[in-house]
Design an enzyme around this catalytic site. Structure first.
Site, short mmCIF file in Angstrom:
data_model
loop_
_atom_site.label_atom_id
_atom_site.label_comp_id
_atom_site.label_asym_id
_atom_site.label_seq_id
_atom_site.Cartn_x
_atom_site.Cartn_y
_atom_site.Cartn_z
N LYS A 1 0.84 -1.21 0.00
CA LYS A 1 0.00 0.00 0.00
C LYS A 1 0.87 1.26 0.00
O LYS A 1 0.62 2.18 -0.76
CB LYS A 1 -0.94 0.02 1.22
CG LYS A 1 -1.90 -1.18 1.27
CD LYS A 1 -2.95 -1.03 2.36
CE LYS A 1 -2.38 -1.05 3.76
NZ LYS A 1 -1.91 -2.39 4.19
N ARG B 1 -10.23 0.50 8.98
CA ARG B 1 -9.63 -0.79 9.29
C ARG B 1 -10.62 -1.71 9.99
O ARG B 1 -10.31 -2.85 10.28
CB ARG B 1 -8.45 -0.54 10.21
CG ARG B 1 -7.13 -1.11 9.76
CD ARG B 1 -6.13 -0.79 10.84
NE ARG B 1 -4.83 -1.31 10.58
CZ ARG B 1 -3.86 -0.68 9.94
NH1 ARG B 1 -4.07 0.52 9.43
NH2 ARG B 1 -2.68 -1.25 9.82
N ARG C 1 11.89 -5.83 4.13
CA ARG C 1 11.71 -4.43 4.56
C ARG C 1 12.61 -4.13 5.76
O ARG C 1 13.22 -3.07 5.83
CB ARG C 1 10.23 -4.19 4.91
CG ARG C 1 9.93 -2.77 5.38
CD ARG C 1 8.50 -2.39 5.13
NE ARG C 1 7.63 -2.72 6.24
CZ ARG C 1 6.31 -2.49 6.25
NH1 ARG C 1 5.73 -1.96 5.18
NH2 ARG C 1 5.58 -2.79 7.29
N ARG D 1 10.69 0.07 12.40
CA ARG D 1 9.45 0.35 13.14
C ARG D 1 9.28 -0.62 14.30
O ARG D 1 9.54 -1.81 14.16
CB ARG D 1 8.26 0.19 12.19
CG ARG D 1 7.69 1.50 11.70
CD ARG D 1 6.74 1.27 10.58
NE ARG D 1 5.60 0.43 10.96
CZ ARG D 1 4.58 0.15 10.16
NH1 ARG D 1 4.57 0.64 8.94
NH2 ARG D 1 3.59 -0.59 10.57
N ARG E 1 -0.54 -8.59 13.67
CA ARG E 1 -1.16 -7.63 12.74
C ARG E 1 -1.93 -8.34 11.64
O ARG E 1 -3.00 -7.88 11.21
CB ARG E 1 -0.09 -6.71 12.15
CG ARG E 1 0.37 -5.64 13.15
CD ARG E 1 1.74 -5.08 12.83
NE ARG E 1 1.83 -4.45 11.53
CZ ARG E 1 2.97 -4.24 10.88
NH1 ARG E 1 4.10 -4.62 11.40
NH2 ARG E 1 2.96 -3.64 9.71
P1 ADP Z 1 0.61 -1.56 8.21
O1 ADP Z 1 2.06 -1.64 7.89
O2 ADP Z 1 0.07 -2.79 8.84
O3 ADP Z 1 -0.23 -1.10 7.07
P2 ADP Z 1 0.12 1.00 9.55
O4 ADP Z 1 1.36 1.79 9.43
O5 ADP Z 1 -1.03 1.34 8.70
O6 ADP Z 1 0.49 -0.55 9.42
O7 ADP Z 1 -0.40 1.03 11.09
C1 ADP Z 1 0.43 0.67 12.17
C2 ADP Z 1 -0.40 0.55 13.43
O8 ADP Z 1 -1.10 1.79 13.69
C3 ADP Z 1 -1.50 -0.50 13.40
O9 ADP Z 1 -1.05 -1.80 13.71
C4 ADP Z 1 -2.47 0.06 14.47
O10 ADP Z 1 -2.02 -0.19 15.78
C5 ADP Z 1 -2.39 1.56 14.24
N1 ADP Z 1 -3.43 2.02 13.26
C6 ADP Z 1 -3.21 2.55 12.04
N2 ADP Z 1 -4.37 2.84 11.42
C7 ADP Z 1 -5.35 2.46 12.27
C8 ADP Z 1 -6.76 2.47 12.21
N3 ADP Z 1 -7.44 2.93 11.14
N4 ADP Z 1 -7.47 2.01 13.29
C9 ADP Z 1 -6.84 1.54 14.37
N5 ADP Z 1 -5.51 1.49 14.49
C10 ADP Z 1 -4.76 1.95 13.46
#
Ligand code: ADP
Length: 196
Positions: free
Chosen positions: A13, A88, A127, A139, A150
């Protein structure tokens, strides 16, 4: 043009978002990035969110919906925006619909990046390796244990968005196992049609 990116962690993404931002001139709204910025700045939201994020769990629907609502009121979102990492959960999708309806706007398309789960762990390992090679910090939630969590959260809480948006006639599937360029081309074909 309001577009949502859907797909498990590691689906690509972030990579594809950069391409869309450039080609269509709309900003990328990544709730993950926004939350990480709040954590780094130690804001009240950030302090609350840190442990939840580090464990691979989801921050509350109300908190992320409020962050997104505030962000889309900014001028750069007037032509549209790309949502990455939001919604989400189904309640978040319902909140988004309510927020947009209030403003007389609506989601145009939901792009689902489909990938084999078996490939995701390899992508994560890559990554991590590449981040370290660049001398950057990995991260806090990019480790194999939290990643499994996750992925489980994605399956249980986020995947139900697929039938939700299918029901609205907005879901568009893209094969995320292709090369980066081929995935971009498929996304462009979908969005070009919307922009007309
Ligand atoms: P990924 O690499 O899984 O796409 P993100 O960078 O989007 O991860 O998000 C990292 C973390 O931030 C998630 O695991 C969650 O804890 C929190 N988070 C991000 N977006 C949301 C959301 N829309 N609702 C709830 N928690 C979120």
């Amino acid at each position: 043009m309001i577009v949502i990116f859907l797909g498990p962690p590691g689906a690509g993404k972030g990579t594809q978002a950069g391409h869309i931002v450039k080609r269509y001139g709309i900003p990328q709204l990544s709730t993950g990035d926004m939350l990480r910025a709040a954590v780094a700045a130690k804001t009240p939201v950030g302090v609350k969110a840190k442990a939840i994020m580090d464990a691979g769990d989801l921050v509350s629907d109300e908190i992320v919906a409020a962050i997104v609502e505030e962000r889309i009121e900014q001028d750069d979102c007037a032509p549209g925006f790309l949502l990455d990492g939001f919604p989400r959960t189904v309640p978040q999708a319902e909140m988004l619909d309510a927020i947009l309806t209030k403003k007389g706007r609506a989601v145009d398309a939901v792009i689902e990046l489909k990938v084999d789960e078996a490939a995701l762990l390899d992508r994560l390992r890559n990554r991590i390796k590449e981040t370290k090679a660049r001398g950057e910090e990995v991260r806090a939630d990019d480790n194999e244990e939290t990643f499994a969590k996750r992925l489980q959260v994605y399956r249980e809480q986020t995947a139900p968005l697929i039938p939700y948006y299918k029901g609205q006639g907005k879901l568009r599937e893209v094969d995320g196992m292709q090369t980066v360029e081929a995935v971009s081309a498929d996304i462009d074909a979908i969005l070009d049609r919307i922009q007309g």
